[in-house]
Design a protein around this motif. Structure first.
Motif, PDB file in Angstrom:
ATOM      1  N   LEU A 292       0.810  -1.216   0.000  1.00  0.00           N
ATOM      2  CA  LEU A 292       0.000   0.000   0.000  1.00  0.00           C
ATOM      3  C   LEU A 292       0.844   1.267   0.000  1.00  0.00           C
ATOM      4  O   LEU A 292       0.394   2.317  -0.464  1.00  0.00           O
ATOM      5  N   SER A 293       2.068   1.171   0.515  1.00  0.00           N
ATOM      6  CA  SER A 293       2.937   2.355   0.496  1.00  0.00           C
ATOM      7  C   SER A 293       3.588   2.544  -0.868  1.00  0.00           C
ATOM      8  O   SER A 293       3.894   3.654  -1.276  1.00  0.00           O
ATOM      9  N   THR A 294       3.782   1.429  -1.590  1.00  0.00           N
ATOM     10  CA  THR A 294       4.434   1.501  -2.906  1.00  0.00           C
ATOM     11  C   THR A 294       3.433   1.809  -4.017  1.00  0.00           C
ATOM     12  O   THR A 294       3.712   2.597  -4.919  1.00  0.00           O
ATOM     13  N   ARG A 295       2.273   1.153  -3.967  1.00  0.00           N
ATOM     14  CA  ARG A 295       1.213   1.322  -4.959  1.00  0.00           C
ATOM     15  C   ARG A 295       1.729   1.205  -6.393  1.00  0.00           C
ATOM     16  O   ARG A 295       1.532   2.096  -7.224  1.00  0.00           O
ATOM     17  N   PRO A 296       2.416   0.105  -6.714  1.00  0.00           N
ATOM     18  CA  PRO A 296       2.937  -0.046  -8.074  1.00  0.00           C
ATOM     19  C   PRO A 296       1.845  -0.480  -9.044  1.00  0.00           C
ATOM     20  O   PRO A 296       0.785  -0.947  -8.620  1.00  0.00           O
ATOM     21  N   PRO A 297       2.064  -0.353 -10.335  1.00  0.00           N
ATOM     22  CA  PRO A 297       1.068  -0.781 -11.330  1.00  0.00           C
ATOM     23  C   PRO A 297       1.103  -2.295 -11.518  1.00  0.00           C
ATOM     24  O   PRO A 297       1.619  -2.804 -12.501  1.00  0.00           O
ATOM     25  N   LEU A 298       0.580  -3.023 -10.547  1.00  0.00           N
ATOM     26  CA  LEU A 298       0.635  -4.484 -10.564  1.00  0.00           C
ATOM     27  C   LEU A 298      -0.775  -5.074 -10.574  1.00  0.00           C
ATOM     28  O   LEU A 298      -1.068  -6.029  -9.865  1.00  0.00           O
ATOM     29  N   ASP A 299      -1.649  -4.477 -11.371  1.00  0.00           N
ATOM     30  CA  ASP A 299      -3.046  -4.900 -11.337  1.00  0.00           C
ATOM     31  C   ASP A 299      -3.205  -6.401 -11.545  1.00  0.00           C
ATOM     32  O   ASP A 299      -3.926  -7.068 -10.822  1.00  0.00           O
ATOM     33  N   ARG A 300      -2.552  -6.941 -12.569  1.00  0.00           N
ATOM     34  CA  ARG A 300      -2.711  -8.357 -12.905  1.00  0.00           C
ATOM     35  C   ARG A 300      -2.205  -9.248 -11.780  1.00  0.00           C
ATOM     36  O   ARG A 300      -2.841 -10.228 -11.405  1.00  0.00           O
ATOM     37  N   LEU A 301      -1.059  -8.906 -11.206  1.00  0.00           N
ATOM     38  CA  LEU A 301      -0.475  -9.719 -10.152  1.00  0.00           C
ATOM     39  C   LEU A 301      -1.286  -9.637  -8.860  1.00  0.00           C
ATOM     40  O   LEU A 301      -1.500 -10.634  -8.178  1.00  0.00           O
ATOM     41  N   VAL A 302      -1.745  -8.433  -8.548  1.00  0.00           N
ATOM     42  CA  VAL A 302      -2.532  -8.264  -7.329  1.00  0.00           C
ATOM     43  C   VAL A 302      -3.868  -8.985  -7.458  1.00  0.00           C
ATOM     44  O   VAL A 302      -4.338  -9.627  -6.509  1.00  0.00           O
ATOM     45  N   LEU A 303      -4.486  -8.917  -8.622  1.00  0.00           N
ATOM     46  CA  LEU A 303      -5.746  -9.615  -8.823  1.00  0.00           C
ATOM     47  C   LEU A 303      -5.572 -11.121  -8.697  1.00  0.00           C
ATOM     48  O   LEU A 303      -6.451 -11.826  -8.194  1.00  0.00           O
ATOM     49  N   ASP A 304      -4.442 -11.631  -9.136  1.00  0.00           N
ATOM     50  CA  ASP A 304      -4.143 -13.059  -8.983  1.00  0.00           C
ATOM     51  C   ASP A 304      -4.075 -13.418  -7.500  1.00  0.00           C
ATOM     52  O   ASP A 304      -4.612 -14.438  -7.062  1.00  0.00           O
ATOM     53  N   LEU A 305      -3.440 -12.574  -6.705  1.00  0.00           N
ATOM     54  CA  LEU A 305      -3.359 -12.790  -5.261  1.00  0.00           C
ATOM     55  C   LEU A 305      -4.737 -12.719  -4.620  1.00  0.00           C
ATOM     56  O   LEU A 305      -5.095 -13.553  -3.781  1.00  0.00           O
ATOM     57  N   LEU A 306      -5.529 -11.710  -5.013  1.00  0.00           N
ATOM     58  CA  LEU A 306      -6.857 -11.552  -4.418  1.00  0.00           C
ATOM     59  C   LEU A 306      -7.786 -12.707  -4.779  1.00  0.00           C
ATOM     60  O   LEU A 306      -8.610 -13.133  -3.965  1.00  0.00           O
ATOM     61  N   ASP A 307      -7.644 -13.226  -5.994  1.00  0.00           N
ATOM     62  CA  ASP A 307      -8.440 -14.386  -6.395  1.00  0.00           C
ATOM     63  C   ASP A 307      -8.058 -15.606  -5.558  1.00  0.00           C
ATOM     64  O   ASP A 307      -8.916 -16.378  -5.109  1.00  0.00           O
ATOM     65  N   ARG A 308      -6.773 -15.777  -5.337  1.00  0.00           N
ATOM     66  CA  ARG A 308      -6.303 -16.900  -4.524  1.00  0.00           C
ATOM     67  C   ARG A 308      -6.770 -16.749  -3.069  1.00  0.00           C
ATOM     68  O   ARG A 308      -7.064 -17.731  -2.389  1.00  0.00           O
ATOM     69  N   SER A 309      -6.847 -15.512  -2.603  1.00  0.00           N
ATOM     70  CA  SER A 309      -7.257 -15.290  -1.221  1.00  0.00           C
ATOM     71  C   SER A 309      -8.716 -15.677  -1.009  1.00  0.00           C
ATOM     72  O   SER A 309      -9.089 -16.135   0.081  1.00  0.00           O
TER      73      SER A 309
ATOM     74  N   VAL B 297       4.681  -9.902  -3.907  1.00  0.00           N
ATOM     75  CA  VAL B 297       3.353 -10.422  -4.228  1.00  0.00           C
ATOM     76  C   VAL B 297       3.428 -11.926  -4.443  1.00  0.00           C
ATOM     77  O   VAL B 297       2.585 -12.699  -3.953  1.00  0.00           O
ATOM     78  N   TYR B 298       4.439 -12.357  -5.161  1.00  0.00           N
ATOM     79  CA  TYR B 298       4.645 -13.783  -5.427  1.00  0.00           C
ATOM     80  C   TYR B 298       4.870 -14.555  -4.135  1.00  0.00           C
ATOM     81  O   TYR B 298       4.304 -15.642  -3.917  1.00  0.00           O
ATOM     82  N   ILE B 299       5.681 -14.008  -3.242  1.00  0.00           N
ATOM     83  CA  ILE B 299       5.976 -14.670  -1.970  1.00  0.00           C
ATOM     84  C   ILE B 299       4.732 -14.743  -1.091  1.00  0.00           C
ATOM     85  O   ILE B 299       4.456 -15.756  -0.443  1.00  0.00           O
ATOM     86  N   MET B 300       3.940 -13.679  -1.080  1.00  0.00           N
ATOM     87  CA  MET B 300       2.709 -13.681  -0.293  1.00  0.00           C
ATOM     88  C   MET B 300       1.748 -14.740  -0.821  1.00  0.00           C
ATOM     89  O   MET B 300       1.093 -15.449  -0.042  1.00  0.00           O
ATOM     90  N   ASN B 301       1.654 -14.875  -2.120  1.00  0.00           N
ATOM     91  CA  ASN B 301       0.850 -15.928  -2.737  1.00  0.00           C
ATOM     92  C   ASN B 301       1.292 -17.303  -2.245  1.00  0.00           C
ATOM     93  O   ASN B 301       0.479 -18.145  -1.851  1.00  0.00           O
TER      94      ASN B 301
END
Length: 338
Positions: A52-69, A192-196
């Motif tokens: 949240l502090s970085t807010r990078p343009p990682l829409d696809r990767l973040v959505l993959d994480l949120l779907d897995r969550s 993001v990958y590690i959190m997944n």
């Protein structure tokens, strides 16, 4: 930095000589799973602050994480049900212990203990492979009702409701095992990958350990980045146990469950050969077996509640973090969808 912190946290979970601490934890115990979820919560908080502090343009990767969550929420939901069932098993075992601690032990006490142990063993020996069909799920629901379970009617709070007829813990975890996107991208994609990976590992280990609906056929191997060597070691150890103990009717790999099942069978054998009055040798043998089961009951009584609270905390943390991440990325990118 995040990768190193996660690796350090998981290093403390290693059994035997791999652990850097003086107290080598035994894996697949109630206390070990509390340590695992504590580590998950700590690392998840660090990851969210970083993202949240970085807010990078990682829409696809973040959505993959949120779907897995979302898939993980169903798994933690099922684990909560399983821990409820384990509470009932502990109570049945405690009934047998209380009966057999009477002095002197007579036929009435042995019959009472035997009834409790028969119910316990029958419940622990269900065939979770069959629960994919309607008949198997019926057995699952009937078991919870027989044991005084409110599980069949529990849906409040979003945690604890029974799964649908076709729901499978193994298949749900399998749906999470596809390698997360962005593993080689570097930068913010790596956290993001590690959190997944961490989310998948926690869900996988819990399903292997507790009596979740249709756990049979659980995968034993999935990709973990080399930077998380301690997690790779744990995956290998738990995977070996899955292969070694995967059998029809296995209640789960949790150490306390394995010992409870063995102790219950041993005491049933004793009850089958019971003759009053007991000879000294038989009395000593029975007292030893009852003490072993009593110690298991004590560990479960002390450990199940705290573990269940942690599972709930992880569940609600995932829900909260998912909402916060979606809110931030929805404001910054039109491609993020709920």
């Amino acid at each position: 930095m995040f990768s190193r912190n996660v690796a350090e946290r998981f290093t403390t979970l290693l059994p035997g000589p791999e652990s850097p601490s003086g107290n080598h934890p035994q894996i697949l115990t109630l206390s070990w799973f509390r340590q695992l979820l504590d580590a998950f919560l700590y690392c998840e908080a660090e990851f969210k602050a970083l993202l949240l502090s970085t807010r990078p343009p990682l829409d696809r990767l973040v959505l993959d994480l949120l779907d897995r969550s979302v898939k993980a929420l169903d798994v933690f939901n099922a684990v909560t049900n399983a821990l409820d069932l384990m509470h009932h098993w502990q109570k049945l075992a405690q009934i047998a212990v209380s009966a057999l601690l009477q002095s002197p032990v007579g036929e009435g006490q042995v019959r009472r203990a035997r009834r409790a142990l028969d119910t316990l063993i029958a419940s622990m020996s269900f065939d979770d492979k069959d629960t994919a069909g309607g008949g198997g799920h019926g057995k699952w629901a009937e078991r919870t009702r027989r044991l005084g379970g409110a599980l069949a009617s529990r849906d409040r709070g979003g945690v604890g409701s029974l799964r649908s007829l076709s729901w499978s813990a193994a298949k749900q975890v399998q749906g999470m095992l596809a390698a997360p996107k962005g593993g080689e991208a570097g930068g913010m994609a790596t956290p993001v990958y590690i959190m997944n990976t961490m989310l998948v590992f926690a869900a996988w280990a819990l399903v292997a350990a507790v009596p979740c609906q249709e756990r049979h056929g659980l995968a034993t191997n999935f990709h973990i980045p080399r930077s998380l060597q301690p997690m790779m070691v744990l995956q290998e150890r738990i995977g070996e146990e899955v292969k070694r103990k995967e059998k029809k009717g296995n209640p789960g790999l949790m150490d306390e469950l394995q010992k409870m099942e063995a102790a219950a069978h041993s005491l049933v054998d004793f009850a089958d050969g019971f003759v009053f009055p007991l000879e000294d040798g038989r009395a000593e043998e029975m007292a030893k077996q009852v003490e072993e089961l009593a110690q298991i009951c004590h560990k479960m009584e002390e450990g199940l509640g705290p573990l269940q609270n942690l599972v709930r905390e992880v569940f609600h943390r995932i829900v909260k973090s998912r909402g916060e991440i979606l809110d931030v990325f929805d404001k910054s990118s039109a491609t993020v969808q709920y």
